[in-house]
Enzyme design. Sequence first.
Site, short mmCIF file in Angstrom:
data_model
loop_
_atom_site.label_atom_id
_atom_site.label_comp_id
_atom_site.label_asym_id
_atom_site.label_seq_id
_atom_site.Cartn_x
_atom_site.Cartn_y
_atom_site.Cartn_z
N MET A 101 45.50 -17.92 65.10
CA MET A 101 44.09 -15.81 64.82
C MET A 101 43.79 -16.72 65.85
O MET A 101 42.15 -15.93 65.37
CB MET A 101 43.94 -16.05 63.68
CG MET A 101 45.66 -15.51 62.79
SD MET A 101 46.44 -15.01 63.45
CE MET A 101 47.22 -13.40 62.60
N HIS A 120 54.41 -13.51 68.32
CA HIS A 120 53.48 -12.12 68.21
C HIS A 120 54.22 -10.61 67.51
O HIS A 120 55.47 -11.07 68.29
CB HIS A 120 53.12 -11.19 69.41
CG HIS A 120 51.88 -10.03 69.29
ND1 HIS A 120 50.86 -9.97 68.63
CD2 HIS A 120 52.58 -9.47 69.19
CE1 HIS A 120 50.56 -8.91 69.36
NE2 HIS A 120 51.70 -8.12 69.12
N GLN A 184 62.57 -11.67 61.66
CA GLN A 184 63.54 -11.53 62.97
C GLN A 184 62.38 -13.01 64.03
O GLN A 184 62.82 -13.84 64.70
CB GLN A 184 62.98 -10.81 64.05
CG GLN A 184 64.35 -9.69 63.30
CD GLN A 184 65.66 -9.79 62.93
OE1 GLN A 184 66.29 -10.36 64.14
NE2 GLN A 184 66.27 -9.68 62.21
N GLU A 185 61.19 -13.08 63.10
CA GLU A 185 60.38 -13.92 63.65
C GLU A 185 60.48 -15.57 63.90
O GLU A 185 60.53 -16.72 64.14
CB GLU A 185 59.07 -14.15 63.19
CG GLU A 185 58.21 -12.77 63.48
CD GLU A 185 56.61 -12.92 63.33
OE1 GLU A 185 56.11 -13.63 63.28
OE2 GLU A 185 56.41 -11.97 63.07
C1 GAR Z 1 52.98 -13.65 62.01
O1 GAR Z 1 53.36 -12.50 61.38
C2 GAR Z 1 52.89 -14.48 63.40
O2 GAR Z 1 53.64 -13.41 63.58
C3 GAR Z 1 51.67 -13.86 62.87
O3 GAR Z 1 50.96 -13.96 62.80
C4 GAR Z 1 51.90 -13.64 60.38
C5 GAR Z 1 51.51 -15.48 60.67
O4 GAR Z 1 52.13 -15.24 59.87
N1 GAR Z 1 50.89 -13.74 64.58
C6 GAR Z 1 50.02 -12.48 65.23
O5 GAR Z 1 49.62 -12.01 64.92
C7 GAR Z 1 49.07 -13.51 66.79
N2 GAR Z 1 48.75 -12.58 67.45
P1 GAR Z 1 52.48 -17.35 59.53
O6 GAR Z 1 51.62 -17.86 58.87
O7 GAR Z 1 53.87 -16.75 57.88
O8 GAR Z 1 53.38 -17.58 60.40
#
Ligand code: GAR
Length: 223
Positions: A101, A120, A184-185
């Site tokens: 972040m 993202h 989906q991520e």
């Molecule tokens: C995820 O949803 C990712 O896409 C988002 O933060 C989350 C992290 O989750 N990233 C952003 O918003 C970047 N601008 P995680 O720590 O469980 O992977």
Amino acid sequence: MIFWGAKEIMARIKLGVLASGRGSNFQAIIDAIEAGRLDAGISILITDRKDAFAIERAKRHGIDYLHIDPKEFKDRDTYFSHIADELRRRGVELVILAGFMRVVGKSLIEPFRNRIMNIHPALLPSFPGLHAQKQAVDYGARISGCTVHFVDEGMDTGPIIIQAAVPVFDGDTEESLSDRILKQEHKIFPMAIQLFAEGRLEVVGRKVKIKDYSVIDDALING
Ligand code: GAR
């Protein structure tokens, strides 16, 4: 006589992962590697926060990790130049921003041009920046999703590699939409890394060309 299959002799691409928090995307990448769906190795996890749960995940899987505190550096470029040194020292070939972040400084982008991937939680160029899922709900979007892209100097503006779409339902909250997008991520991030590992991504201008595109058709649009 020992027989080595093509997979075993293929050099595994070395990843350096940057994360700030929970690390579920980091976990999805670890799982894909352990399941043999991703020909990569994770050389190092770097976090900007000491309490990032991603560190616990690294420990469980025997992955080296470093907490590098931005407060100990005089500015962003000095911080990211230190991170670039740590990555280079370990021979990292691709940098993965897995819920990292912070806006990445040019001292990391320049030496790793088109070798830094971010995930993202929106269909870029819609809803860049923070709280992308809340932005989509508040705006009344009917479809949102997630994007894996290469990182450039802008905020979520780099060349797009893969996107997945999900519906936004009446009554969705930031949390319910985030959960739907996150599934989906976890699919498309390992896929994008595997495409890179196979040498199938080429950046032309602001577009990414994917060799044998049809293989991943169902990941580009889904519901
Ligand atoms: C995820 O949803 C990712 O896409 C988002 O933060 C989350 C992290 O989750 N990233 C952003 O918003 C970047 N601008 P995680 O720590 O469980 O992977």
